[in-house]
Design a protein around this motif. Sequence first.
Motif, PDB file in Angstrom:
ATOM      1  N   ARG A 438     -15.370  93.325  -3.500  1.00 56.30           N
ATOM      2  CA  ARG A 438     -15.796  92.549  -2.184  1.00 56.30           C
ATOM      3  C   ARG A 438     -14.853  91.938  -1.453  1.00 56.30           C
ATOM      4  NH1 ARG A 438     -21.174  91.798  -1.061  1.00 56.30           N
ATOM      5  NH2 ARG A 438     -20.273  90.401   0.134  1.00 56.30           N
ATOM      6  N   ASP A 440     -14.854  89.859   0.745  1.00 60.58           N
ATOM      7  CA  ASP A 440     -15.091  88.256   1.151  1.00 60.58           C
ATOM      8  C   ASP A 440     -15.587  87.201  -0.423  1.00 60.58           C
ATOM      9  OD1 ASP A 440     -17.510  89.616   0.319  1.00 60.58           O
ATOM     10  OD2 ASP A 440     -18.628  88.644   2.011  1.00 60.58           O
ATOM     11  N   ALA A 441     -14.981  87.985  -1.297  1.00 52.84           N
ATOM     12  CA  ALA A 441     -15.013  87.460  -2.702  1.00 52.84           C
ATOM     13  C   ALA A 441     -14.612  86.150  -2.638  1.00 52.84           C
ATOM     14  CB  ALA A 441     -14.769  88.265  -3.861  1.00 52.84           C
TER      15      ALA A 441
ATOM     16  N   LEU B  37     -25.940  83.848  -6.530  1.00 54.77           N
ATOM     17  CA  LEU B  37     -24.954  83.675  -5.386  1.00 54.77           C
ATOM     18  C   LEU B  37     -25.658  82.678  -4.349  1.00 54.77           C
ATOM     19  CD1 LEU B  37     -23.482  87.085  -5.123  1.00 54.77           C
ATOM     20  CD2 LEU B  37     -22.131  85.240  -5.350  1.00 54.77           C
ATOM     21  N   ILE B  46     -28.739  87.705  -8.551  1.00 56.75           N
ATOM     22  CA  ILE B  46     -28.478  89.224  -8.290  1.00 56.75           C
ATOM     23  C   ILE B  46     -28.786  89.835  -9.737  1.00 56.75           C
ATOM     24  CG2 ILE B  46     -26.366  90.592  -7.988  1.00 56.75           C
ATOM     25  CD1 ILE B  46     -27.159  88.809  -5.513  1.00 56.75           C
ATOM     26  N   PRO B  65     -29.910 101.018  -6.347  1.00 59.95           N
ATOM     27  CA  PRO B  65     -29.825 100.919  -4.829  1.00 59.95           C
ATOM     28  C   PRO B  65     -28.485 100.125  -4.523  1.00 59.95           C
ATOM     29  CG  PRO B  65     -31.799  99.546  -5.538  1.00 59.95           C
ATOM     30  CD  PRO B  65     -31.455 100.268  -6.778  1.00 59.95           C
ATOM     31  N   SER B  66     -28.149 100.345  -3.384  1.00 58.51           N
ATOM     32  CA  SER B  66     -27.183  99.515  -2.670  1.00 58.51           C
ATOM     33  C   SER B  66     -27.581  98.112  -2.582  1.00 58.51           C
ATOM     34  CB  SER B  66     -26.837 100.104  -1.339  1.00 58.51           C
ATOM     35  OG  SER B  66     -25.709  99.463  -0.664  1.00 58.51           O
ATOM     36  N   GLY B  67     -26.713  97.299  -2.967  1.00 57.41           N
ATOM     37  CA  GLY B  67     -26.912  95.811  -2.984  1.00 57.41           C
ATOM     38  C   GLY B  67     -27.747  95.201  -4.218  1.00 57.41           C
ATOM     39  N   SER B  68     -27.813  96.187  -5.053  1.00 50.21           N
ATOM     40  CA  SER B  68     -28.698  95.830  -6.372  1.00 50.21           C
ATOM     41  C   SER B  68     -27.827  95.025  -7.289  1.00 50.21           C
ATOM     42  CB  SER B  68     -29.290  96.876  -6.978  1.00 50.21           C
ATOM     43  OG  SER B  68     -28.420  97.673  -7.365  1.00 50.21           O
ATOM     44  N   GLY B  69     -26.639  95.107  -7.119  1.00 47.98           N
ATOM     45  CA  GLY B  69     -25.617  94.231  -8.034  1.00 47.98           C
ATOM     46  C   GLY B  69     -24.814  94.902  -8.905  1.00 47.98           C
ATOM     47  N   LYS B  70     -24.650  96.312  -8.787  1.00 47.88           N
ATOM     48  CA  LYS B  70     -23.978  97.152  -9.965  1.00 47.88           C
ATOM     49  C   LYS B  70     -22.567  96.603  -9.940  1.00 47.88           C
ATOM     50  CE  LYS B  70     -24.889 100.768  -7.511  1.00 47.88           C
ATOM     51  NZ  LYS B  70     -25.678 100.309  -6.331  1.00 47.88           N
ATOM     52  N   SER B  71     -21.819  96.462  -8.568  1.00 44.61           N
ATOM     53  CA  SER B  71     -20.526  95.795  -8.767  1.00 44.61           C
ATOM     54  C   SER B  71     -20.344  94.669  -9.202  1.00 44.61           C
ATOM     55  CB  SER B  71     -19.915  96.045  -7.152  1.00 44.61           C
ATOM     56  OG  SER B  71     -19.997  97.255  -6.658  1.00 44.61           O
ATOM     57  N   THR B  72     -21.518  93.763  -8.960  1.00 42.32           N
ATOM     58  CA  THR B  72     -21.075  92.485  -9.428  1.00 42.32           C
ATOM     59  C   THR B  72     -21.333  92.702 -11.074  1.00 42.32           C
ATOM     60  OG1 THR B  72     -22.531  91.824  -7.713  1.00 42.32           O
ATOM     61  CG2 THR B  72     -22.254  90.053  -9.574  1.00 42.32           C
TER      62      THR B  72
HETATM   63  N1  ADP Z   1     -19.130  86.849  -2.894  1.00 43.24           N
HETATM   64  C1  ADP Z   1     -20.495  87.147  -2.415  1.00 43.24           C
HETATM   65  N2  ADP Z   1     -21.095  86.447  -1.455  1.00 43.24           N
HETATM   66  C2  ADP Z   1     -22.305  86.581  -0.948  1.00 43.24           C
HETATM   67  N3  ADP Z   1     -23.000  87.558  -1.297  1.00 43.24           N
HETATM   68  C3  ADP Z   1     -22.422  88.481  -2.123  1.00 43.24           C
HETATM   69  C4  ADP Z   1     -21.234  88.324  -2.750  1.00 43.24           C
HETATM   70  N4  ADP Z   1     -21.224  89.267  -3.819  1.00 43.24           N
HETATM   71  C5  ADP Z   1     -22.161  90.018  -3.669  1.00 43.24           C
HETATM   72  N5  ADP Z   1     -23.041  89.524  -2.823  1.00 43.24           N
HETATM   73  C6  ADP Z   1     -24.325  89.950  -2.691  1.00 43.24           C
HETATM   74  O1  ADP Z   1     -24.871  90.384  -3.850  1.00 43.24           O
HETATM   75  C7  ADP Z   1     -25.614  91.579  -3.845  1.00 43.24           C
HETATM   76  C8  ADP Z   1     -25.074  92.409  -4.803  1.00 43.24           C
HETATM   77  O2  ADP Z   1     -23.814  93.020  -4.471  1.00 43.24           O
HETATM   78  P1  ADP Z   1     -23.216  94.409  -4.912  1.00 43.24           P
HETATM   79  O3  ADP Z   1     -23.095  93.803  -6.580  1.00 43.24           O
HETATM   80  O4  ADP Z   1     -21.871  94.761  -4.417  1.00 43.24           O
HETATM   81  O5  ADP Z   1     -24.220  95.272  -5.046  1.00 43.24           O
HETATM   82  P2  ADP Z   1     -23.829  96.795  -5.081  1.00 43.24           P
HETATM   83  O6  ADP Z   1     -22.612  97.239  -5.944  1.00 43.24           O
HETATM   84  O7  ADP Z   1     -25.079  97.295  -6.037  1.00 43.24           O
HETATM   85  O8  ADP Z   1     -24.262  97.646  -3.933  1.00 43.24           O
HETATM   86  C9  ADP Z   1     -25.456  91.905  -2.540  1.00 43.24           C
HETATM   87  O9  ADP Z   1     -26.713  91.680  -1.801  1.00 43.24           O
HETATM   88  C10 ADP Z   1     -24.253  91.294  -1.788  1.00 43.24           C
HETATM   89  O10 ADP Z   1     -24.705  91.165  -0.421  1.00 43.24           O
END
Ligand code: ADP
Lengths: 890, 247
Positions: A438, A440-441, B37, B46, B65-72
């Motif tokens: 991300r 904006d991390a 978050l 998340i 789904p997109s935004g579900s937190g996979k990357s997190t």
């Molecule tokens: N640094 C951050 N600040 C605010 N929101 C975040 C941040 N990082 C992730 N998010 C939010 O956390 C949720 C999960 O993000 P992410 O892990 O990127 O999802 P995915 O990879 O599954 O699409 C999203 O709703 C995203 O907007």
Amino acid sequence: MSEANSRPADAPAATAEAPRARLRPSLAWRYTRWELRGSLGRVVYWVLCLAVGVSAVVSIAALASSLDGAIRREARSLLAADLAISSQADLGEELARAVAELPGGRSAELRETVGLVARSSRTPGEHGGARSLLAELRSIDGPYPFYGEVELEVLPRDGAAERVARTSAELPLAELFVPLGDGDERPGVLAASDLLNQLGLEIGDDLLVGRARTRIAGVLIAEPDRVPGLLSVGPAVLLGAEAFEQSGLGGFGNFSRRKTLIALEDSSTESIAAARQTLQAVIGDDPSYRVETYEDAQPLIREGLEDLEEFLGLVALLSLLVGGVGIAQGVRTWLSSRLDAIAVLKCIGMRPRELFALYLGQAVFLGLIGSVIGGVIGLLGVLLVPIILAGLVPPDAIRIWQPLAFLRGIVLGVGTATAFALPPLLSVLRVPPSRVFRRDAEPLPGSRALDALVLVALVVAVTALASWQAGSLRIGAFFFAGVALTVALIGLGNFALTRLAQRLATERRSFWLRQGLAAVGRPGGGTLGALTALGLGLLVLLTMALVQEHVQDELAADLPTDAPSAFLINIENEQWPEIARILEEGGASRIDSAPVVMARIASIDDRPADELAEEREARWAFRRELRLTYQRELPADNRVLRQADPDALWGDPRPEVSVEEEFAREIGVDVGSELTLQTGGETFDLVVSSIREVDWQTFGINFFLVVEPGVLEAVPQSRLAAARLPDGGEQRIQDAVAQQFPNVTVFRIRQLLDRVVGLMRQLSFGMRVLGSFTILAGLAILAGAVATSSAQRGRQVALLKTLGMARADVLRVFGTEYALVGAVAATVATLGSLVLAWFAITRGFEIEWTWRPLLLAGSFVGAVSLAVTVGLLASRRALRVPPVEILREN
Amino acid sequence: MTTTVSRPSIVPGPRDPAPDQVAATPALEAIALRRELRSGERTLLILDDLDLVVPHGQLLAIRGPSGSGKSTLLALLAGLDRPTSGSVRIDGEAIEHLGEDELARLRRRKVGFVFQSFHLLPNLTARENVLLPLELQGAGDARQRASELLDQVGLGERGHHYPSQLSGGEQQRVALARAFAPRPRRLLADEPTGNLDSRTGAAVLATLIELQRSSHSTLVLVTHDEQVAAAADRRVFLADGKLHEDG
Ligand SMILES: Nc1ncnc2c1ncn2[C@@H]1O[C@H](COP(=O)(O)OP(=O)(O)O)[C@@H](O)[C@H]1O
Ligand SMILES: [Mg+2]
């Protein structure tokens, strides 16, 4: 399973890697090379930031060391001898014998004074200009010079009209000084070409030197032991001892100096030291004789040079610090374009501290490149100095190769680059590796201790660099404090103004102005650093200009209307009525005169002068002849503070003397003290009957000691006169006096002050050139800030173009922005310099403050137009971006 | 799990732990992993006390789904981000008490990455990108290994090209080579084909899986592609902050 086996799977690998865990230099170097790839712009920017300041530092250091070297190299010819004895009076029997007895010693005696020289009425031809002028006379008795050569031009013997160059080696001076004979009994003299031009004379013509009628035997081009250009009162004349005697200018009441030059058979350092010891033993601690050897090599000039070097060195450092601000700015933009790369590197396992070291290493490396280039430019730049300071610095004194100066520049440059790069480099530590997912991390938390440490490092580094430049820790610390305060104020001013710009932008302004205002106020626009740098540069230059103009104008201003504008010395008493008549008829006003007696203090309250010299503040007063006068009424600018007899100034039956307050304190007398004076072989016992205060600012005739009339009338004496000469009539009066009374010397104050002003102009021009380096550094930073953000600007341009803006419109938006940048910097700098200059002028120089609207307006307009020009030039690339580019960005 | 006697060059070298040790501890573990978050006033949950065990050598596919937190989740597993609570263990070692420095060293040795947006260093050539982690590790045969890996991903001739001179698929192949170069025991791939068209994406994925299989490393693969997921040893689905077994 053994203990080792039970450890986590990768443990053995970790152990194997541990010794190599540090970032290896080869990799660091490789990565540095990779980083530099395709970043020519960044390299150029660093070079610009640093090279300006470093070249200034190096030039100054190289110049100073060149001059010092030249003085040392030419030391023997600068003294024209191995040793010299300077004195007011002649050597005296004992000392003269000691000189004669030095092993293989030869000596020559020089006498130096200033006096009027004049065109003779017998000289044929018309001459509309001056008929007389003040010259620096030097009489030579003996084989001068022992080292170096006098350069001169003479007419060849075959009678050709073309002058030929000769040296004293080819044509001994003594030969020139003897009369030609065959009815021509005029002794020969050498005169500087200035003198010939001003008086309309040629070789062979008469030159009246005081009372002596001499023949101009040749044109004096250079003397080895005279530093040209340094404050002189008039053109030089060399003459023989006999002619000097005839002139009567060496006599009593004149300011003449003697110098006995000595050359030894064996001129090794040891034998010179031995000779010095011998002479010093004879002289004892009598300070009226001073022995110098060639190794002392113009100690006054060298000290002055050192002071100048320190001052100019700090000015140069200032432009380097401005460059440092640019570096800090540059590192910030550089890193902001590397955030992704840094995050990736962290992901693949580079440790934050390794990354930090890596980028710091690059900063040092870039700093080194910039400094080396600046250093080379600086060494070459020294060649320009003889052109800028023509007449002051001879070209052959310059030596380009000055390794120490170069090294100084490198250390200062790299030091500045590192110190200023450190704070922004800390952000490397805070780049979040999760940025790879991300953009904006959130940044990682920073360490306050580390922030503080880096700040301390910056403070220490700058102070250390300044102290080194100034050669003093105290001055270095002051310098740092001053600069820090100024920068803080400039930063604050800029911040306030950009805030204001933001505010204004939202209101109903013209489109262009609104765009420009918004751009200036935009946070992180990269302009704050440029603003600060530009502001600091302007501030320095403007402050210098303001102070110089005030001081110069003060010196060049008309003298106070009631002050005398000329002094006449060495008047014989019986000549005075006629001279007074010449002055009156010439239109002079405020004519005043006083007798002058030269006397030594023999004792005070029965204690001999030798003893007093040891303990009293004004040692000099006991060692040399003092000028004093006698008069019944004290001048109007004198005020008696206390007197023995309240009713009458000269109320005591004993001979009395009135002493100036400060002098009285320094020699330790007060009302009632007994002062014994010695003059003309007689002694006079005087009682101090009053102490008075003198207003020296009136330029009137005043003396420390005023004796009661009726005491000194019979001793040898001369008369000193002062008068205010009418404008334009000065030369006429001087010519008339010179013709009728050749023994009298006229000092025209205006003329002397003009020489000082001329010298100051030249020096201040040099200083402004140096000061403008800070502006240059500021502009470089503005250009850099614009150019490094050119990708972002390009996108902005592309966007504006897709929105239907023509190229010229974009140009206008940018132009407005840079004009505002210039205006903000100039406003803050102008305010700052007004404050600084006001203090320096009214408090330091005690000169009345006057407004300089032209200078202020000029610098403002200059700053704005420079900012616009440089800014637009630097955004050329961005301006060319076609609108389709906007589609290519993802 | 079996070992082959003769190893192809791509297979982990002497650092490879003995198979019996591998069996002992999982490659990756998440225990009650929670990530909140702050978004303005609100706090988003998340990951909600999520548990996960990934044994060595497994290919785990995560969908959601997109935004579900996979990357997190991936970021937390690699120590790129810090959990609100809970623990991540790599080879049984908890990482939450480690500093940035130690985490970096841990990644250097143990974790490789492949990103959706490739993240090659733009001013390094393809070859230099691959070389970098190897040199960072101080591998003696870095140059040779970089060449082998570029060959392996089919870019043996393109090593001197800069990322900007390569297509998306080629860039992602370079990224694969870079990820596998230091022989990490585990790889995390976040939608590695997300920025590629389907044909190129399929080819890249095939290469990725081939590399994973032949090196016996563990791979956590975030993907949208059901077919890809089908090839995995285990499939999970992330939704509402929890993992669910998937198909
Ligand atoms: N640094 C951050 N600040 C605010 N929101 C975040 C941040 N990082 C992730 N998010 C939010 O956390 C949720 C999960 O993000 P992410 O892990 O990127 O999802 P995915 O990879 O599954 O699409 C999203 O709703 C995203 O907007
Ligand atoms: Mg994602």
